[in-house]
Design a protein around this motif. Structure first.
Motif, short mmCIF file in Angstrom:
data_model
loop_
_atom_site.label_atom_id
_atom_site.label_comp_id
_atom_site.label_asym_id
_atom_site.label_seq_id
_atom_site.Cartn_x
_atom_site.Cartn_y
_atom_site.Cartn_z
N TRP A 18 0.83 -1.21 0.00
CA TRP A 18 0.00 0.00 0.00
C TRP A 18 0.86 1.25 0.00
CZ3 TRP A 18 0.36 3.66 3.74
CH2 TRP A 18 0.99 3.30 4.94
N LEU A 19 1.99 1.21 0.73
CA LEU A 19 2.87 2.38 0.78
C LEU A 19 3.58 2.57 -0.56
CD1 LEU A 19 4.12 4.69 2.36
CD2 LEU A 19 5.88 3.09 3.17
N LEU A 20 3.97 1.48 -1.19
CA LEU A 20 4.61 1.58 -2.50
C LEU A 20 3.66 2.20 -3.52
CD1 LEU A 20 6.93 1.06 -4.44
CD2 LEU A 20 6.07 -1.26 -4.74
N LEU A 21 2.42 1.78 -3.52
CA LEU A 21 1.45 2.37 -4.44
C LEU A 21 1.23 3.85 -4.15
CD1 LEU A 21 -1.15 -0.53 -4.64
CD2 LEU A 21 0.53 0.14 -6.36
N LEU A 22 1.18 4.21 -2.88
CA LEU A 22 1.04 5.61 -2.49
C LEU A 22 2.24 6.43 -2.95
CD1 LEU A 22 -0.71 7.66 -0.90
CD2 LEU A 22 0.70 7.09 1.09
N LEU A 23 3.44 5.89 -2.76
CA LEU A 23 4.66 6.57 -3.17
C LEU A 23 4.71 6.74 -4.70
CD1 LEU A 23 7.23 4.82 -0.82
CD2 LEU A 23 6.49 7.22 -0.69
N GLU A 24 4.31 5.70 -5.42
CA GLU A 24 4.30 5.79 -6.88
C GLU A 24 3.31 6.85 -7.36
OE1 GLU A 24 6.23 4.54 -9.18
OE2 GLU A 24 7.36 3.12 -7.98
N CYS A 25 2.15 6.91 -6.72
CA CYS A 25 1.17 7.95 -7.08
C CYS A 25 1.72 9.34 -6.79
CB CYS A 25 -0.14 7.73 -6.33
SG CYS A 25 -1.06 6.30 -6.91
N ALA A 26 2.40 9.48 -5.67
CA ALA A 26 3.01 10.76 -5.34
C ALA A 26 4.09 11.13 -6.35
CB ALA A 26 3.61 10.72 -3.92
N ALA A 27 4.87 10.15 -6.78
CA ALA A 27 5.91 10.40 -7.79
C ALA A 27 5.29 10.86 -9.10
CB ALA A 27 6.74 9.14 -8.01
N VAL A 28 4.20 10.23 -9.51
CA VAL A 28 3.50 10.64 -10.74
C VAL A 28 3.04 12.09 -10.60
CG1 VAL A 28 1.40 10.31 -12.11
CG2 VAL A 28 2.79 8.35 -11.46
N GLY A 29 2.47 12.45 -9.46
CA GLY A 29 2.01 13.82 -9.25
C GLY A 29 3.13 14.83 -9.26
N VAL A 30 4.20 14.54 -8.55
CA VAL A 30 5.33 15.47 -8.48
C VAL A 30 5.96 15.64 -9.86
CG1 VAL A 30 7.68 15.76 -7.57
CG2 VAL A 30 5.82 15.10 -6.04
N GLU A 31 6.20 14.53 -10.54
CA GLU A 31 6.81 14.62 -11.87
C GLU A 31 5.88 15.31 -12.85
OE1 GLU A 31 8.26 10.83 -13.15
OE2 GLU A 31 9.41 10.57 -11.31
N GLY A 32 4.59 15.07 -12.74
CA GLY A 32 3.63 15.76 -13.60
C GLY A 32 3.70 17.27 -13.40
N LEU A 33 3.82 17.71 -12.16
CA LEU A 33 3.96 19.14 -11.88
C LEU A 33 5.25 19.71 -12.46
CD1 LEU A 33 2.68 19.36 -8.21
CD2 LEU A 33 1.58 20.30 -10.25
N VAL A 34 6.33 18.94 -12.33
CA VAL A 34 7.62 19.40 -12.89
C VAL A 34 7.52 19.50 -14.40
CG1 VAL A 34 10.04 18.78 -13.23
CG2 VAL A 34 9.00 18.54 -10.97
N TYR A 35 6.93 18.50 -15.05
CA TYR A 35 6.76 18.55 -16.50
C TYR A 35 5.86 19.72 -16.90
CZ TYR A 35 8.75 13.83 -16.69
OH TYR A 35 9.56 12.74 -16.59
N LEU A 36 4.83 19.96 -16.13
CA LEU A 36 3.92 21.06 -16.42
C LEU A 36 4.64 22.40 -16.38
CD1 LEU A 36 0.91 21.87 -16.86
CD2 LEU A 36 0.73 22.07 -14.38
N GLN A 37 5.53 22.59 -15.42
CA GLN A 37 6.23 23.85 -15.26
C GLN A 37 7.44 24.00 -16.19
OE1 GLN A 37 5.29 26.47 -13.28
NE2 GLN A 37 3.44 25.22 -13.06
N CYS A 38 8.12 22.89 -16.45
CA CYS A 38 9.42 22.98 -17.14
C CYS A 38 9.42 22.48 -18.57
CB CYS A 38 10.46 22.20 -16.35
SG CYS A 38 10.69 22.81 -14.68
N ALA A 39 8.49 21.66 -18.94
CA ALA A 39 8.50 21.07 -20.29
C ALA A 39 7.22 21.48 -21.00
CB ALA A 39 8.62 19.56 -20.20
N ARG A 40 7.20 22.65 -21.52
CA ARG A 40 5.99 23.21 -22.14
C ARG A 40 5.54 22.44 -23.38
NH1 ARG A 40 3.87 26.42 -18.32
NH2 ARG A 40 5.45 27.76 -17.45
N ARG A 41 6.43 21.68 -23.99
CA ARG A 41 6.06 20.96 -25.21
C ARG A 41 5.31 19.66 -24.94
NH1 ARG A 41 10.55 21.80 -29.82
NH2 ARG A 41 10.75 24.04 -29.57
N ILE A 42 5.32 19.21 -23.71
CA ILE A 42 4.57 18.00 -23.37
C ILE A 42 3.11 18.39 -23.20
CG2 ILE A 42 4.25 16.16 -21.68
CD1 ILE A 42 7.24 16.33 -21.07
N ARG A 43 2.24 17.84 -24.04
CA ARG A 43 0.83 18.24 -24.06
C ARG A 43 0.07 17.80 -22.81
NH1 ARG A 43 -0.78 16.81 -30.25
NH2 ARG A 43 0.70 18.24 -31.21
#
Length: 67
Positions: A18-43
């Protein structure tokens, strides 16, 4: 790639599915925010992050002999 070491370390210290799944979801969210802010070409940055993390997780299962 920045969230992977943290997820792996926390999973080694506190092994629980359960913790691994929670951590993976958090990683997806954090990386998504980074991509949103830094990689404007990713739709769709969160979908891209989900796909990248899913591939990484699946490869880890294959290498670990689970799949």
């Amino acid at each position: 790639m920045l969230t992977n070491p943290a997820v792996v370390l926390l999973n080694l210290l506190f092994p629980a599915t359960w913790l691994l799944l929670l951590l993976e979801c958090a990683a997806v969210g954090v990386e998504g925010l980074v991509y949103l802010q830094c990689a404007r070409r990713i739709r769709r940055p969160f979908l891209f992050s989900l796909w990248a993390n899913g591939c990484s997780f699946g490869l880890g299962l294959v290498i670990g002999g689970i799949l």
